[in-house]
Write an enzyme that holds these catalytic residues in place. Structure first.
Site, PDB file in Angstrom:
ATOM      1  N   ASP A   1       9.182   2.482   1.893  1.00 31.34           N
ATOM      2  CA  ASP A   1       8.017   3.229   2.351  1.00 31.34           C
ATOM      3  C   ASP A   1       7.844   2.896   3.836  1.00 31.34           C
ATOM      4  O   ASP A   1       7.331   1.833   4.182  1.00 31.34           O
ATOM      5  CB  ASP A   1       6.797   2.815   1.518  1.00 31.34           C
ATOM      6  CG  ASP A   1       5.508   3.470   1.994  1.00 31.34           C
ATOM      7  OD1 ASP A   1       5.493   4.017   3.118  1.00 31.34           O
ATOM      8  OD2 ASP A   1       4.519   3.422   1.248  1.00 31.34           O
TER       9      ASP A   1
ATOM     10  N   LYS B   1       2.390   9.231   8.436  1.00 30.47           N
ATOM     11  CA  LYS B   1       1.512   8.882   9.561  1.00 30.47           C
ATOM     12  C   LYS B   1       1.906   9.416  10.946  1.00 30.47           C
ATOM     13  O   LYS B   1       1.387  10.407  11.393  1.00 30.47           O
ATOM     14  CB  LYS B   1       1.327   7.365   9.602  1.00 30.47           C
ATOM     15  CG  LYS B   1       0.525   6.844   8.412  1.00 30.47           C
ATOM     16  CD  LYS B   1      -0.176   5.547   8.697  1.00 30.47           C
ATOM     17  CE  LYS B   1      -1.301   5.302   7.704  1.00 30.47           C
ATOM     18  NZ  LYS B   1      -0.871   4.790   6.395  1.00 30.47           N
TER      19      LYS B   1
ATOM     20  N   PHE C   1       0.857  -1.190   0.000  1.00 28.78           N
ATOM     21  CA  PHE C   1       0.000   0.000   0.000  1.00 28.78           C
ATOM     22  C   PHE C   1       0.885   1.230   0.000  1.00 28.78           C
ATOM     23  O   PHE C   1       1.698   1.421   0.899  1.00 28.78           O
ATOM     24  CB  PHE C   1      -0.946   0.038   1.203  1.00 28.78           C
ATOM     25  CG  PHE C   1      -1.898   1.188   1.131  1.00 28.78           C
ATOM     26  CD1 PHE C   1      -3.026   1.134   0.318  1.00 28.78           C
ATOM     27  CD2 PHE C   1      -1.644   2.367   1.823  1.00 28.78           C
ATOM     28  CE1 PHE C   1      -3.893   2.220   0.221  1.00 28.78           C
ATOM     29  CE2 PHE C   1      -2.506   3.454   1.723  1.00 28.78           C
ATOM     30  CZ  PHE C   1      -3.628   3.380   0.925  1.00 28.78           C
TER      31      PHE C   1
HETATM   32  C1  LIG Z   1      -0.990   5.124   5.015  1.00 27.41           C
HETATM   33  C2  LIG Z   1       0.084   4.734   4.105  1.00 27.41           C
HETATM   34  C3  LIG Z   1       0.341   5.450   2.918  1.00 27.41           C
HETATM   35  C4  LIG Z   1      -0.518   6.605   2.467  1.00 27.41           C
HETATM   36  O1  LIG Z   1      -0.469   7.677   3.326  1.00 27.41           O
HETATM   37  P1  LIG Z   1      -1.565   8.855   3.168  1.00 27.41           P
HETATM   38  O2  LIG Z   1      -1.130   9.870   4.175  1.00 27.41           O
HETATM   39  O3  LIG Z   1      -2.902   8.251   3.439  1.00 27.41           O
HETATM   40  O4  LIG Z   1      -1.457   9.359   1.778  1.00 27.41           O
HETATM   41  C5  LIG Z   1       1.399   5.055   2.140  1.00 27.41           C
HETATM   42  N1  LIG Z   1       2.180   4.022   2.493  1.00 27.41           N
HETATM   43  C6  LIG Z   1       1.979   3.323   3.629  1.00 27.41           C
HETATM   44  C7  LIG Z   1       2.899   2.196   3.981  1.00 27.41           C
HETATM   45  C8  LIG Z   1       0.905   3.642   4.459  1.00 27.41           C
HETATM   46  O5  LIG Z   1       0.690   2.924   5.566  1.00 27.41           O
END
Ligand SMILES: *Cc1c(COP(=O)(O)O)cnc(C)c1O
Length: 393
Positions: free
Chosen positions: A220, A249, A135
């Site tokens: 990420d 986050k 994600f």
């Molecule tokens: C939540 C998340 C995102 C996206 O972040 P947003 O602030 O909602 O755009 C991207 N990568 C990971 C691993 C996430 O947990």
């Protein structure tokens, strides 16, 4: 009394299945609805409230900044932005920082940075390899990066330049690498995909491959970073230094923020190639600075590791009583519990009725992502409620 869900249905786009609960207040690991009913919060704003709701250090920093300077644009130097970047660099293996407003935006910027690097150093290579059940966010390009059909299907055709391969399989990354490849982008531990941990040697193998071929490695760490999994960053636990990481986050305790951290050799943007109106905003950066300072000074990652182990072993302890629990997995305070049947939603509702907020990460799995300041006593309280909920479904 106002019926907020009905009003929401009338005025808001229908983009998410909400639970029948309107939250009006939070403090620490607890939140309250409009009737004053208290809940123990193991959702934490989707792994955002690292220091719990409305932590005084963050509230004070934000209040002071809001009364001092809210926005100035990136044409001028602003102090919270510089100080936050300095602290991030001092406590990581990276040299340079770009500040954005969200996770998806940080990832977009990281991919743009990798493409610039590809143009300059890899003969124009532009393709990014990403993995199944990942994600990376909701923008169109990040939907192309997020290798999950449910996110991609509604938006086909997707932006080009992404190759999706199986997670936790080094061979397929090797096979997918071509002269067009500029980077591999991975969550070291997958969050939204269900809390999926890599085999111990997977990330090191990918790192070695990137070194051999000269392509970049992007982690990420939007969900794993800032202490969530028991160290400040996940890459530390795997002994692998990526070239770029992204954060968002938990970085500013709930004020919108995102960040790209990169090694000097990779920080190739020149003026005008990337930018943001709000990115690096003084209020968000003041919140980020207060959060990061608190995490470091109070070893919040250490607490996440200790209480996370306690949470995992307590959840394991429920297995004999509830044989439909098939697996408990996780690291630090990013933990999932999987069931043999699709009962996660029923468990979420049963917990809600009993005063515990919990996340369904898959139809058959729960995810636990409480604030990193959570105590063993609060874990015991949550597990008591969870056991009752499991007995009821
Ligand atoms: C939540 C998340 C995102 C996206 O972040 P947003 O602030 O909602 O755009 C991207 N990568 C990971 C691993 C996430 O947990």
């Amino acid at each position: 009394m106002t019926n907020w869900p009905a009003m929401a249905d009338k005025y808001l786009m229908n983009f998410v299945e909400r639970l029948p609960l309107t939250l009006v207040k939070g403090q620490g690991a607890r939140a309250w609805d409009e009737n004053g009913r208290e809940f123990l919060d193991f959702v934490g704003g989707w792994a955002v409230n690292s220091l719990g709701h409305c932590h005084p250090a963050v509230a004070q920093a934000v209040t002071e900044q809001v009364n001092t300077l809210i926005q100035a644009s990136n044409q001028f130097y602003t102090i919270p932005q510089i100080r936050l970047a300095e602290l991030l660099v001092q406590h990581s293996c990276f040299d340079k920082v770009f500040l954005a407003n969200s996770g998806a935006e940080a990832n977009e910027g990281a991919v743009k940075l990798a493409r610039r690097y590809g143009k300059l150093h890899l003969k124009g290579a532009y393709e990014v390899i990403t993995t199944t059940s990942s994600f990376h966010g909701r923008t169109l390009a990040m939907v192309a990066a997020t290798a999950q059909p449910k996110f991609q299907q509604p938006y086909i055709p997707l932006p080009a330049g992404f190759v999706n391969v199986e997670y936790n399989n080094f061979g397929v990354i090797k096979a997918a690498t071509t002269s067009h490849t500029c980077a591999v982008m991975l969550e070291p531990i997958q969050g939204e995909g269900g809390v999926n941990l890599p085999d111990p040697d997977y990330l090191a193998a990918v790192r070695a491959w990137c070194d051999e071929t000269g392509i970049l490695l992007i982690f990420d760490e939007i969900q794993t970073g800032l202490g969530r999994i028991g160290t400040l960053f996940a890459y530390e636990q795997y002994g692998v230094e990526p070239d770029i990481i992204t954060l968002a986050k938990g970085l500013a305790s709930g004020i919108p923020i995102g960040a790209i951290l990169a090694k000097d050799s990779v920080s190739v943007f020149t003026p005008g190639e990337h930018g943001s109106t709000f990115g690096g905003n003084p209020v968000a950066c003041a919140a980020g600075l207060a959060t990061l300072q608190f995490i470091i000074e109070h070893d919040i990652a250490g607490n996440a590791q200790i209480v996370g182990q306690y949470l995992i072993s307590s959840l394991e302890g429920l297995k004999p009583k509830f044989p439909f629990i098939t697996e408990v997995r996780g690291c630090g305070l990013l933990v999932a519990m999987e069931f043999s049947q699709d009962i996660a939603q029923a468990v979420v509702m049963a917990c809600l009725e009993r005063g515990l907020l919990i996340n369904r990460v898959k139809p058959n799995a729960l995810r636990f992502m409480p604030p990193l300041i959570i105590t063993k006593a609060e874990v015991d309280e949550a597990l008591g409620i969870l056991a009752e909920a499991l007995a009821s479904v």
